[in-house]
Motif scaffolding. Structure first.
Motif, PDB file in Angstrom:
ATOM      1  N   ARG A  75     -34.217  14.631  13.402  1.00 18.25           N
ATOM      2  CA  ARG A  75     -32.790  14.754  13.796  1.00 18.25           C
ATOM      3  C   ARG A  75     -32.194  16.154  13.448  1.00 18.25           C
ATOM      4  O   ARG A  75     -32.549  16.734  12.432  1.00 18.25           O
ATOM      5  CB  ARG A  75     -32.142  13.612  12.967  1.00 18.25           C
ATOM      6  CG  ARG A  75     -30.469  13.680  12.925  1.00 18.25           C
ATOM      7  CD  ARG A  75     -30.003  12.558  11.990  1.00 18.25           C
ATOM      8  NE  ARG A  75     -28.462  12.701  11.616  1.00 18.25           N
ATOM      9  CZ  ARG A  75     -27.777  11.943  12.375  1.00 18.25           C
ATOM     10  NH1 ARG A  75     -27.999  10.899  12.950  1.00 18.25           N
ATOM     11  NH2 ARG A  75     -26.287  12.072  11.984  1.00 18.25           N
ATOM     12  N   CYS A  76     -31.044  16.423  14.167  1.00 15.05           N
ATOM     13  CA  CYS A  76     -30.557  17.749  13.990  1.00 15.05           C
ATOM     14  C   CYS A  76     -28.763  17.653  14.126  1.00 15.05           C
ATOM     15  O   CYS A  76     -28.415  16.901  14.801  1.00 15.05           O
ATOM     16  CB  CYS A  76     -30.991  18.726  14.894  1.00 15.05           C
ATOM     17  SG  CYS A  76     -29.863  20.204  14.791  1.00 15.05           S
ATOM     18  N   ASP A  77     -28.264  18.010  12.926  1.00 15.41           N
ATOM     19  CA  ASP A  77     -26.889  18.061  12.754  1.00 15.41           C
ATOM     20  C   ASP A  77     -26.188  19.125  13.002  1.00 15.41           C
ATOM     21  O   ASP A  77     -26.703  20.007  11.906  1.00 15.41           O
ATOM     22  CB  ASP A  77     -26.236  17.465  11.453  1.00 15.41           C
ATOM     23  CG  ASP A  77     -26.455  15.728  11.584  1.00 15.41           C
ATOM     24  OD1 ASP A  77     -27.401  15.200  11.175  1.00 15.41           O
ATOM     25  OD2 ASP A  77     -25.226  15.185  12.095  1.00 15.41           O
ATOM     26  N   PRO A  78     -25.644  19.988  14.072  1.00 12.06           N
ATOM     27  CA  PRO A  78     -25.440  21.235  14.385  1.00 12.06           C
ATOM     28  C   PRO A  78     -23.987  21.666  13.299  1.00 12.06           C
ATOM     29  O   PRO A  78     -23.372  20.444  12.955  1.00 12.06           O
ATOM     30  CB  PRO A  78     -25.034  21.316  15.743  1.00 12.06           C
ATOM     31  CG  PRO A  78     -24.449  19.982  15.905  1.00 12.06           C
ATOM     32  CD  PRO A  78     -25.356  18.943  15.222  1.00 12.06           C
ATOM     33  N   ILE A  79     -23.840  22.756  13.274  1.00 12.93           N
ATOM     34  CA  ILE A  79     -22.528  23.117  12.418  1.00 12.93           C
ATOM     35  C   ILE A  79     -21.409  22.726  13.582  1.00 12.93           C
ATOM     36  O   ILE A  79     -21.394  22.704  14.640  1.00 12.93           O
ATOM     37  CB  ILE A  79     -22.453  24.824  12.595  1.00 12.93           C
ATOM     38  CG1 ILE A  79     -23.292  25.149  11.710  1.00 12.93           C
ATOM     39  CG2 ILE A  79     -21.063  25.267  12.186  1.00 12.93           C
ATOM     40  CD1 ILE A  79     -23.617  26.871  11.675  1.00 12.93           C
ATOM     41  N   SER A  80     -20.247  22.182  12.910  1.00 16.13           N
ATOM     42  CA  SER A  80     -19.432  21.574  13.611  1.00 16.13           C
ATOM     43  C   SER A  80     -18.476  22.572  14.704  1.00 16.13           C
ATOM     44  O   SER A  80     -18.301  23.637  14.085  1.00 16.13           O
ATOM     45  CB  SER A  80     -18.199  20.770  12.571  1.00 16.13           C
ATOM     46  OG  SER A  80     -17.014  20.486  13.012  1.00 16.13           O
TER      47      SER A  80
END
Lengths: 116, 113
Positions: A22-27
């Motif tokens: 999983r990857c959560d990018p910069i908003s």
């Protein structure tokens, strides 16, 4: 704000199992990239997203690899029927846009995948 | 096909020295070049991004230059410190409309106290 985050940080799996990274990018970053870093191979591009679409999947090593992005945010990289050669560090990056000055890419800490 | 080369592969210097890391690329039609730092077991930290219209960028003790016509970039580190020990990577976009980066193999720097 927070940087790019990835989970899990480490994953050990048995050959033949499926894994999800999983990857959560910069908003606010519309572009998202997956890379793989393995010994002797350096850093190689896998796939990128512009919003939720992936126009270029040419870097995926085989059809066992797939990725999706939802809501223009979180992305998941799935590897089916893992093989020992899939062992590597999988890195995710995001940028404001695809090109020009806004293409500065910011990387997450990576997921270290070990296939036994 | 774009290829990126970094020389040297490894470098060891005493603390306080100024040093230069080199990066070369085969296709000069780039629109930016990015330098990263990677600590062991960690992700990449962006150090500097140089646009194709720029000749150099500075951040603290770091100065990166770009010469598109010769396909070269250098990263200059002034007054090196042990905390600068890491692998330094340069990367250029592989195409104009995807932003996917092509990386060099990196230069591993050790600064000895």
């Amino acid at each position: 704000g927070a940087g790019v985050s990835q989970s899990p940080s480490n994953k050990v799996t048995e050959k033949g199992k499926d894994v999800e990274l999983r990857c959560d990018p910069i908003s606010g970053h519309t572009a998202l990239y997956w890379y793989r870093q393995s010994l002797g191979q350096g850093l190689e591009f896998l796939i990128y997203f512009q919003g939720n679409s992936a126009p270029d999947k040419s870097g995926l090593p085989s059809d066992r690899f797939s990725a999706e992005r939802t809501g223009g945010s979180v992305s998941t990289l799935t590897i089916q029927r893992t093989q020992q050669e899939d062992s590597a560090v999988y890195l995710c990056a995001s940028s404001l846009a695809l090109a020009g000055a806004y293409n500065e890419q910011f990387f997450g800490p990576g997921t270290r995948l070990t296939v036994l | 096909k774009q290829e990126v080369t970094q020389i040297p592969a490894a470098l060891s210097v005493p603390e306080g020295e100024n040093l230069v890391l080199n990066c070369s690329f085969t296709d000069s039609a780039i629109y930016n070049l990015q330098w990263f730092r990677q600590d062991p077991g960690k992700g990449l930290t962006s150090l500097l991004l140089i646009q194709s219209s720029q000749r150099e960028q500075t951040s603290g003790r770091l100065n990166a230059s770009l010469d598109k016509s010769s396909g070269r970039s250098t990263l200059y580190i002034a007054a090196s410190q042990p905390g600068d020990s890491a692998t330094y990577l340069c990367a250029v976009p592989g195409s104009s409309n995807t932003g996917k980066l092509i990386f060099g193999q990196g230069t591993t720097l050790q600064v000895k106290p």
